[in-house]
Design an enzyme around this catalytic site. Structure first.
Site, mmCIF file in Angstrom:
data_model
loop_
_atom_site.group_PDB
_atom_site.id
_atom_site.type_symbol
_atom_site.label_atom_id
_atom_site.label_comp_id
_atom_site.label_asym_id
_atom_site.label_seq_id
_atom_site.Cartn_x
_atom_site.Cartn_y
_atom_site.Cartn_z
ATOM 1 N N HIS A 140 0.722 -1.173 0.207
ATOM 2 C CA HIS A 140 -0.137 0.123 0.084
ATOM 3 C C HIS A 140 0.815 1.386 -0.010
ATOM 4 C CE1 HIS A 140 -3.161 -2.618 1.158
ATOM 5 N NE2 HIS A 140 -3.953 -1.772 0.589
ATOM 6 N N LYS A 150 -0.567 4.918 4.573
ATOM 7 C CA LYS A 150 -1.498 3.952 5.235
ATOM 8 C C LYS A 150 -0.405 3.136 6.421
ATOM 9 C CE LYS A 150 -4.012 -0.606 4.400
ATOM 10 N NZ LYS A 150 -5.323 0.136 5.078
#
Length: 233
Positions: free
Chosen positions: A131, A135
């Protein structure tokens, strides 16, 4: 339909644009400092707020007869309580760790493969998720859902971040640049490997799925999942 957005960050703004493109109306944008909330104008609420706000956002909607679509992670210690309040108030609720239509098909494929592989003890399963660097939680909610799908259909006892023993699924979490999200499930033996993979090209798929779920839930009562929305049995 009239949509209320609980959480107006990147995902909230993307949901807003997709909802408007699909001829819906945004009647409220509730963020951290919002005080007065008029539930009477809402047909449905879409919650992508903060973990510490999600439970109150969701249950207040139920108490005011507003169905909820929620993709907020990090509050699930109160999930069963939220479901009970939804049932008591005869409201409707969909929670998903990921609303992407493709990811939810991937969840089904993952469970089907896990059933096929469950008796082949020579294969060890592992997972990797990638990601964007913003995040902070790891592993992702999507990776945890994938791991739970394997555990439910196999002899694995649990999952663990990075290293694990043979009874656990190792999940490797990487944070790279602006990556929207890549999830890989790998079965490896001494002779070969089997891999399934989902790659998001952008975040629009997550927002679109949430709006489609909101469209679907209108007029319904109960606790549902994206399986119901996509008619995946």
């Amino acid at each position: 339909m009239n949509i209320a957005l609980f959480g107006y960050g990147k995902m909230g703004k993307m949901i807003e644009q997709i909802a408007l493109d699909r001829n819906h109306k945004i009647v409220a944008k509730i963020d951290v400092d919002t005080q007065d909330i008029d539930y009477s104008k809402m047909d449905v609420a879409i919650d992508f707020s903060m973990p510490n706000a999600a439970f109150e956002n969701i249950t207040k909607c139920f108490e005011n007869g507003v169905p909820v679509i929620s993709g907020t992670t990090g509050w699930l210690d109160k999930f069963e309580e939220a479901k009970a309040i939804c049932t008591e108030k005869q409201s409707a609720f969909i929670y998903a760790s990921n609303f992407s239509l493709g990811v939810n098909i991937f969840f089904e494929l993952n469970e089907y493969l896990a059933k096929m592989m469950s008796t082949l003890e020579q294969y060890q399963v592992s997972m990797e998720e990638i990601h964007h660097t913003q995040k902070l939680d790891a592993p992702s909610g999507t990776a945890i859902t994938l791991a739970e799908g394997v555990i439910k259909n196999s002899n694995y006892k649990g999952w663990k971040l990075d290293e694990s023993d043979e009874s656990e699924i190792a999940i490797k979490a990487k944070r790279i640049g602006n990556t929207p999200g890549t999830h890989t499930v790998d079965y490896t033996s001494s002779v070969d490997s089997i891999e399934i993979k989902h790659t998001a090209h952008n975040r629009e798929g997550f927002a679109l799925g949430a709006v489609i779920a909101a469209e679907w839930i209108i007029g319904k009562e109960g606790i549902f999942t994206m399986k119901d929305v996509l008619n995946l049995g």
